[in-house]
Structures are given as structure tokens and as C-alpha cells.
Motif scaffolding. Sequence first.
Motif, PDB file in Angstrom:
ATOM      1  N   UNK A 222       3.782   8.007   5.489  1.00 48.05           N
ATOM      2  CA  UNK A 222       4.773   7.503   4.528  1.00 48.05           C
ATOM      3  C   UNK A 222       4.832   8.374   3.261  1.00 48.05           C
ATOM      4  N   UNK A 223       3.691   9.027   2.943  1.00 47.93           N
ATOM      5  CA  UNK A 223       3.673   9.855   1.731  1.00 47.93           C
ATOM      6  C   UNK A 223       4.596  11.068   1.846  1.00 47.93           C
TER       7      UNK A 223
ATOM      8  N   UNK B  53      -1.997  -3.437   9.669  1.00 47.64           N
ATOM      9  CA  UNK B  53      -0.738  -2.912  10.242  1.00 47.64           C
ATOM     10  C   UNK B  53      -0.245  -1.643   9.543  1.00 47.64           C
ATOM     11  N   UNK B  54      -0.973  -1.190   8.526  1.00 45.54           N
ATOM     12  CA  UNK B  54      -0.483  -0.015   7.780  1.00 45.54           C
ATOM     13  C   UNK B  54      -0.549   1.262   8.599  1.00 45.54           C
ATOM     14  N   UNK B  55      -1.329   1.264   9.665  1.00 47.03           N
ATOM     15  CA  UNK B  55      -1.348   2.459  10.522  1.00 47.03           C
ATOM     16  C   UNK B  55       0.059   2.754  11.047  1.00 47.03           C
ATOM     17  N   UNK B  56       0.898   1.729  11.096  1.00 47.78           N
ATOM     18  CA  UNK B  56       2.266   1.893  11.603  1.00 47.78           C
ATOM     19  C   UNK B  56       3.137   2.723  10.664  1.00 47.78           C
TER      20      UNK B  56
ATOM     21  N   UNK C  74       0.818  -1.210   0.000  1.00 51.42           N
ATOM     22  CA  UNK C  74       0.000   0.000   0.000  1.00 51.42           C
ATOM     23  C   UNK C  74       0.848   1.256   0.000  1.00 51.42           C
ATOM     24  N   UNK C  75       1.994   1.217  -0.669  1.00 49.22           N
ATOM     25  CA  UNK C  75       2.832   2.425  -0.753  1.00 49.22           C
ATOM     26  C   UNK C  75       2.144   3.466  -1.633  1.00 49.22           C
ATOM     27  N   UNK C  76       2.379   4.751  -1.370  1.00 47.32           N
ATOM     28  CA  UNK C  76       1.810   5.793  -2.228  1.00 47.32           C
ATOM     29  C   UNK C  76       2.284   5.631  -3.678  1.00 47.32           C
TER      30      UNK C  76
END
Length: 479
Positions: free
Chosen positions: A294-295, A287-290, A130-132
Motif C-alpha cells: 500500500x505504501x 487482514x492487513x496482509x491483503x 494501519x495506513x502509511x
Amino acid sequence: MDEMEANQFKDFGKEMIDYVAGYLENIRERRVLPTVEPGYLRPLIPDSAPLKPDKWEDVLKDVERVIMPGVTHWHSPRFHAYYPTANSYPAIVADILSGAIACIGFTWIASPACTELEVVMMDWLGKMLGLPEAFLACSGGKGGGVIQGTASEATLVALLGAKARTMDRVKKDHPEMSDAEIVGKLVGYTSCQSHSSVERAGLLGGVQLRSLQTDASNRVTGEILEKAIKEDIEAGLIPFYVVATLGTTSSCTFDKLDEMGTVCNENNIWLHVDAAYAGSSFICPEYRYLMKGIEKADSFNFNPHKWLLINFDCSAMWLKDPSWLVNAFNVDPLYLKHDQQGSAPDYRHWQIPLGRRFRALKIWFVLRLYGIENLQAFIRKQIGLAHYFESLVRSDDRFEITEEVILGLVCFRLKGANEPNEALLRRLNGRGVIHLVPSKIGDTYFLRLAICGRVTENSDIDISWKEVKNTADEILSKK
Ligand SMILES: *Cc1c(COP(=O)(O)O)cnc(C)c1O
């Protein structure tokens, strides 16, 4: 010439595959730590290489005699040291193919498949996390991914990109300043909890890196970073690079990435994210809240070779604008030039060495032969095992958990002084049934139990806990 022919290779290869499968399937039965003393190996083999070829059957036999007694079995469910290193059958098979093609993929023309599969695999992986979009080659922008050998290299490469970008900007604003003058003023920042390779990147890159004290929860916050940057700007320095850690090596703690990102963006500072271990968990949406924020980063790195079943070496790095590296490292001798330059990445400009193996194959094989669902299930299962061990520790009043268990690492200790904990660790490793390493934050010494082996089950965790508990009984009764 007398050399191995295809027929012999087939026999040798098949025997070796059987050996490897047997080794991995029965790895529980081996003592996780070897009992050998330093220097054990030299007397077991001849002083010089053989003049005439040995038989492959004899070489295979010597694996058990010479090698295995000195192996620490990283894939045993009793191995809980460091962080995991990945291992799976699809990745091993891919490495056989990579060994057969044995190309050196430094430019597109040096083996188009090597470069092109890597570009696509880095997009597959980036989407799984789920990377930008801005990091992905398929977005059509400048961004893209590359396979580095290790996270340490990624941190250094990002630092060099940051250095090039800042030098360029400062030279435009201050044409009177010499390169040496600018470099002397550059300063980067990281946490006192970040991996030792970050400090090393500063040394190798010839710039100052400040090690920031963390908050009470062992994290760098936006406030801590901003204060350091302000001080340095007032002192005439030029902040240029920040490394945020998602999942520290000591205790799997997460810096406040979102806040740090805001500070970096406001001050035109390159933000690199080191998620070497924890990054694999982002394939699970919960777990992406971690990685919130990131953007705002310029580069991001994690190690599929730690926790995503893709054997070492495979460190995945994405950059929003790789041109800073390509320009910083661009030397273009005639023998490396080719007609298609520019239409695909020439990955030699994205890394420190020239040579590179065909590593995208093992990503391709693992992602296809597991599928995203099974990889997610693997991560969730391992995290579940960590929580199971945590519950066992919590059930014993003598122990305490020293850091919130978020992923597959449990930090724990006997309550009270450090000495009994040091004795506990020494005795555990001396017995060699399980293997752990300690860590220390501030004055508090603790033990780290990482879930490592791919085949680990609850029953294995019961064995590890029993070993910890019984050893603690011995230590505490001796007092
Ligand atoms: C393991 C680890 C590293 C080092 O990884 P290499 O690929 O061996 O260089 C860097 N950072 C963190 C947070 C780690 O856990």
C-alpha cells in the motif's frame, strides 16, 4: 404561515425514532424482496402535492401503506446481494444532527467544524487501518484524507489528479506538444474484474483505460501490468494511471498490489487502490496482509458506508499529494475566497461538486460509540458467518465453492452446467425468502452470498442455507 414548530417536531421525531427502532429490530419478519409490480406506487398517493398541509400523523401512517411494500430490506439477515451497506444507530443519530446544522462545508470558513472534524476523522480512520504515515494529515507532510460520496467518485477524482500530474510532466519534457495531443496519448490500466465505475471514470475523464486480462486466480500481477505498459510505450502512448482492486465486486479477489506498485513507481504512474468493500477489514491487523504494498500507492479508497457501520454516503479517500487535485480543479471566484485559505483544506478542491454535507459527524459518533474493539469484533463475526455458510455448502456434494472465502463473501454453485444455477437463482429470488445476485467469471456462472445485515447470527445463516438447499432439491428433482 402554518408550518411545523419545534413542539410538533419533537412529537413527530420521537414517533419516528420509535418507528425506526421497531423497523430495524423486527426486520427479520419482513419478506426481504417486495412483491410489488412496477408502477405500484402512483395509484397509492394523490396526483398532486397537497395545497394545505397534511398532518404528520397521516404521513407517518403512509410509510407502512405506501413505502414499506416497495422496500427491499437491505438490513435483513436474509439480504445477501451485492455487498453490505452500513447501518447503525449512532450513524443515524449523527445524520439527524447533520440535518439540523445543515451547513455546506465547501471551505473552512463555511463551517470550520465541518472541515476540521473531517481532517481528524480521516486520520483516526487511517490509523485504524494501519495506513502509511504519508497518507495522514497528522504526519505533517502533504498527505491527507477526504470524504467522497462514493468509491466511483474517488476513482474519477484520482484519475483527474493522475492526468494533471502526467500532463505537467510531459509538458515540461515536450513543450512542443499540445494539451490535446498529450491527452490523446494517455492510457490507464485496470483489471477486467474491476468495478464498472472504473471504466466509467475513463469515459468521464476522456482518456483510454485498458482492461487487463487476469491470471488464473483472477488477479492482475506485476508481470501482466508491465507487459501492457511496455507495449503501449512502444506504440507511443503515455501510461499515467493504474487502478488496483482489493476485493473485487464479483468475487472479492485481490490484485497483486505489491507487484503492481513496483511497476507503477518505476514508470511514474499514479496508482489508485479501490478497496471499497474489503478496506474495512484492515482495521483487524490479521487482514492487513491483503494490502501489502500500500505504501507504493498514490491514493487509497474504501467505503465505511459498506462495511464499517457508517451509513451511506461515506467513502474515505486518502492522497499522498492532494495538490495535484487542488491545482487541477482550482477555480477561485471572489465569493468563495477567505482569509484563512491555505491553513486548512478547502475540500471543494478535492471533489467534483461544490456542496458537501457534514458527514464527519457520523464517523465520529460511530467510532466513539462502538470503539475500535467492537468494530473489529463485528468484522470478525461477519467473516466467521461467511465461513460458516461455506462449511454448509461444502457439506453438500452437489455444490462447489468457486473462490477462496477470505472475507464476508461466499461464491458457490451447483457443480456442472450453468443452467441449473441460473434456475436456482431465479427460483430463490422468486420465493423472496432470501435475496442473492449472481456473477460470472469467464464462462462460469455462480451465486454470491454476502453477509450483510448487522444483526446476522448463525441461526440466520442456517435459514439461508436451508432455503438454498431446498430450492436446489426442487430444481434438481424436476430434471
Ligand atoms: C461497491 C464497489 C464500488 C462502488 O462503490 P460506490 O461507493 O457505490 O461507488 C467500487 N468498487 C468496488 C470494488 C466495489 O465493491
